[in-house]
Motif scaffolding. Structure first.
Motif: not given
Length: 261
Positions: A67-89
């Motif tokens: 968490l401390a190392a986060s340098l982002g400007c959002g939360n891409p997991l919410v953007v991508a709407e990840l689902r069970e069993g998917e492969r993510v990069l």
């Protein structure tokens, strides 16, 4: 010029990794030192970037070091709407927070990859994965312009405030397209400029390593996605980070292959 930018970015994020304080990063508005990174005295907390943008349940689900190392400007997991069993990069996976959260979302039948060019960040991410007990993750060394993955490897590509740092964004988008399966999608958090700002005006508002000067405009992003082959692209501003500059969510889809006759 391209190599100079890449080395400045690498130096800045290596510093963030060894200091273990991503919230206090250049993506939070600190002044830059001689190599374009942030000096320790310049690091400041900024709720436009970093861990402040994660929901409490996500923040509690990962090691505090991630968490401390986060340098982002959002939360891409919410953007991508990840689902069970998917492969993510995750492009530019840093300390690993989005890879670890992705791994939780896709579950034991899914998998999460992270690619980063900074050895210090890779070491931190792997240590964070061990702390989290995550077994469905892998961190690979490489650049986001030349991804160390085979064609059609993943279902989803995410990234958190990293595409703007690349000196060759067409290559990044082309590589994201290449590694996605047909029908796969991108869900990116990034800094994006309003169309009214010229590249020079963007540079006046912040540095390249500060996630400002290298940002695309909304129209440039949409054109770049289309040129790479994506469809159904959209860029939505979420919160301001400078005059005419915004945190944004970027979504697009790789077309399905035509059905064989």
């Amino acid at each position: 010029m391209t190599q100079d930018i890449r080395e400045q970015v690498r130096a800045r994020y290596a510093l963030a990794a060894v200091q273990g304080s991503g919230d206090a990063g250049c993506c939070g508005g600190g002044a830059t030192d001689a190599v374009g990174g942030c000096g320790p005295q310049d690091l400041v907390i900024d709720d436009r970037f970093g861990s402040a943008l994660y929901a409490a349940e996500d923040a509690d689900a990962v090691p505090p070091e991630a968490l401390a190392a986060s340098l982002g400007c959002g939360n891409p997991l919410v953007v991508a709407e990840l689902r069970e069993g998917e492969r993510v990069l995750d492009l530019g996976s840093g300390g690993g927070i989005d890879v670890l959260l992705s791994a939780r979302r896709v579950g034991p039948t899914g998998f999460a990859y992270g690619v980063d060019m900074t050895d210090e960040m890779l070491a931190l991410a792997r240590a964070n994965a061990e702390r989290a007990g995550a077994t469905n993750v892998e961190f690979r060394r490489g650049t986001i312009e030349d991804l160390p993955l085979d064609d059609a490897t993943v279902d989803v590509v995410i990234s958190n405030c990293v595409v703007n740092l690349s000196p060759d964004k067409p290559a990044v988008l082309a590589e994201a397209f290449r590694v996605l399966v047909p029908g796969g999608r991108v869900g990116i958090s990034d800094v994006v400029a309003e169309d009214r700002l010229t590249p020079g005006e963007r540079a006046e508002r912040g540095s390249y390593v500060g996630c400002i000067a290298g940002a695309l405009s909304r129209t440039e992003y949409l054109r770049g996605l289309a040129a790479a082959g994506f469809v159904d692209a959209e860029v939505t501003f979420t919160h301001p980070v400078a005059d005419g500059m915004h945190g944004a969510v970027v979504r697009a889809r790789k077309p399905e292959q035509p059905e064989e006759s």
